[in-house]
Design a protein around this motif. Structure first.
Motif, PDB file in Angstrom:
ATOM      1  N   MET A  96       0.805  -1.218   0.000  1.00 37.07           N
ATOM      2  CA  MET A  96       0.000   0.000   0.000  1.00 37.07           C
ATOM      3  C   MET A  96       0.841   1.272   0.000  1.00 37.07           C
ATOM      4  O   MET A  96       0.313   2.378   0.074  1.00 37.07           O
ATOM      5  N   ASN A  97       2.169   1.121  -0.109  1.00 46.98           N
ATOM      6  CA  ASN A  97       3.014   2.287  -0.355  1.00 46.98           C
ATOM      7  C   ASN A  97       2.716   2.818  -1.756  1.00 46.98           C
ATOM      8  O   ASN A  97       2.201   2.083  -2.613  1.00 46.98           O
ATOM      9  N   PRO A  98       3.014   4.092  -2.056  1.00 44.39           N
ATOM     10  CA  PRO A  98       2.606   4.682  -3.342  1.00 44.39           C
ATOM     11  C   PRO A  98       3.150   3.963  -4.567  1.00 44.39           C
ATOM     12  O   PRO A  98       2.493   3.921  -5.605  1.00 44.39           O
ATOM     13  N   GLY A  99       4.333   3.364  -4.453  1.00 45.47           N
ATOM     14  CA  GLY A  99       4.896   2.609  -5.571  1.00 45.47           C
ATOM     15  C   GLY A  99       4.516   1.150  -5.549  1.00 45.47           C
ATOM     16  O   GLY A  99       4.961   0.374  -6.403  1.00 45.47           O
ATOM     17  N   GLY A 100       3.708   0.759  -4.575  1.00 51.65           N
ATOM     18  CA  GLY A 100       3.200  -0.601  -4.515  1.00 51.65           C
ATOM     19  C   GLY A 100       4.102  -1.616  -3.863  1.00 51.65           C
ATOM     20  O   GLY A 100       3.845  -2.818  -3.957  1.00 51.65           O
TER      21      GLY A 100
END
Length: 347
Positions: free
Chosen positions: A34-38
């Motif tokens: 769920m971090n912006p880069g997945g």
């Protein structure tokens, strides 16, 4: 919470608790996908770029060059946008097409190594050689070299603080993948500093040489150290209590299992960590609060791991994995353990 830039979205990922039966063990999944880069690599990518800027190695308009199977590259591409840098990712045929597409969408330049390699062979040695060469030829460029970059492990200090606060109790065991060694070193050191009793188990693919076993090609992406490469200097064996190996079939079938049983798409390396964590619990080797990092999501592997035809063509189907997982998780076992219809058909 309202933030001002994408990098502020890195971290503070939630925990998902998975019931494990029987016994008092609680399995916590740290949702790094769920971090912006997945992926969890956003943490270390930002840490490495920030450290290089603070040290004066990177200046505005500078160039970052890195060898990557995809997730680190995505994290570096995000950081490059934020700091006004140019990013060149050196990849090989082993990188998932979806990861390469994301890097390109973020403005990364892609260089692919050439040569004759088996489909399950990771060309990491040639990737690193080419990345170092490109960086040496471009003024103002640096080869980030994640395997030997101390800021790699340093990027996971917040992960530890978050996990300890979220669990609200001692973390008895952490089971995670080992590739360059940055995540398991950073997390392992941090958890042991908080509580020296925490057991750290590092999982590599069968065929990886991190723990000295015989090397051979494998399909798991972004994890392990392939034969012919050297283990990164960032890896601290001293914080690892158990070194474990997982097969491609075990890792990938576990990822497929969690998609069908829990509606959760995880990547292949996370599937391997989950399989070994549950096996350790079943064997009585770990108990209590067990933490596993969901390093990335299965959305990046729809053409491979979650494609029945691809799995079949590589000989990676293993129905016994589903039966074991059903038993370990206290779910219904038997003929219906594996789906009778394809998980996904990709043309």
């Amino acid at each position: 919470m309202i933030v001002d830039k994408v990098s502020d979205l890195i971290g503070n990922t939630p925990l998902l608790q998975i019931p494990v039966s029987p016994g008092p063990t609680r399995l916590f999944l740290k949702m790094e996908k769920m971090n912006p880069g997945g992926s969890t690599k956003d943490r270390m990518a930002y840490s490495m770029v920030l450290a290089a800027i603070k040290a004066g190695r990177l200046r505005p308009g500078g160039v970052v060059v890195e060898s990557s199977s995809g997730n680190t590259g995505i994290g570096l591409a995000i950081a490059a946008v934020e700091f006004g840098l140019r990013f060149i990712a050196v990849v090989d045929h082993h990188a998932a097409p979806d990861k390469i597409a994301v890097m390109r969408a973020l403005g990364a330049e892609i260089r692919t190594v050439t040569g004759t390699y088996r489909e399950d062979e990771v060309a990491v040695v040639e990737r690193q050689r080419l990345a170092a060469q490109i960086a040496a030829e471009i003024p103002g460029a640096i080869f980030m070299n994640q395997s030997d970059n101390t800021a790699n492990a340093g990027g996971y200090s917040a992960f530890v603080r978050e996990a300890v606060a979220q669990v609200g109790d001692r973390i008895d065991a952490y089971v995670g993948c080992v590739g360059t060694g940055g995540s398991v070193t950073g997390i392992g050191r941090g958890l042991k500093a908080h509580d020296a009793r925490t057991l750290i188990a590092a999982v590599e693919p069968e065929g990886s040489i991190v723990f000295g076993g015989p090397g051979h090609p494998y399909y798991q992406s972004g994890t392990g150290t392939p034969e012919g490469d050297t283990v990164g200097l960032v890896l601290d064996y001293g914080c690892i209590d158990l070194g474990l190996r997982v097969s491609d079939a075990q890792a990938f079938e576990t990822a497929r299992y969690f998609a069908r049983r829990y509606g959760l798409l995880v990547g292949g390396s996370t599937g391997g960590a989950l399989y070994k964590a549950l096996e350790l619990v079943a064997e009585g080797r770990i108990a209590g609060n067990v933490l596993v990092s969901v390093a990335d999501g299965g959305e990046k592997y729809l053409q491979t791991i979650f494609n029945d035809a691809w799995m079949e063509s590589k000989g990676l189907h293993d129905p016994t994995v589903w039966d074991r997982l059903d038993a370990w998780l206290g779910r219904r076992a038997g003929a219906a353990s594996r789906p009778e219809v394809p998980l996904l058909a990709v043309a």
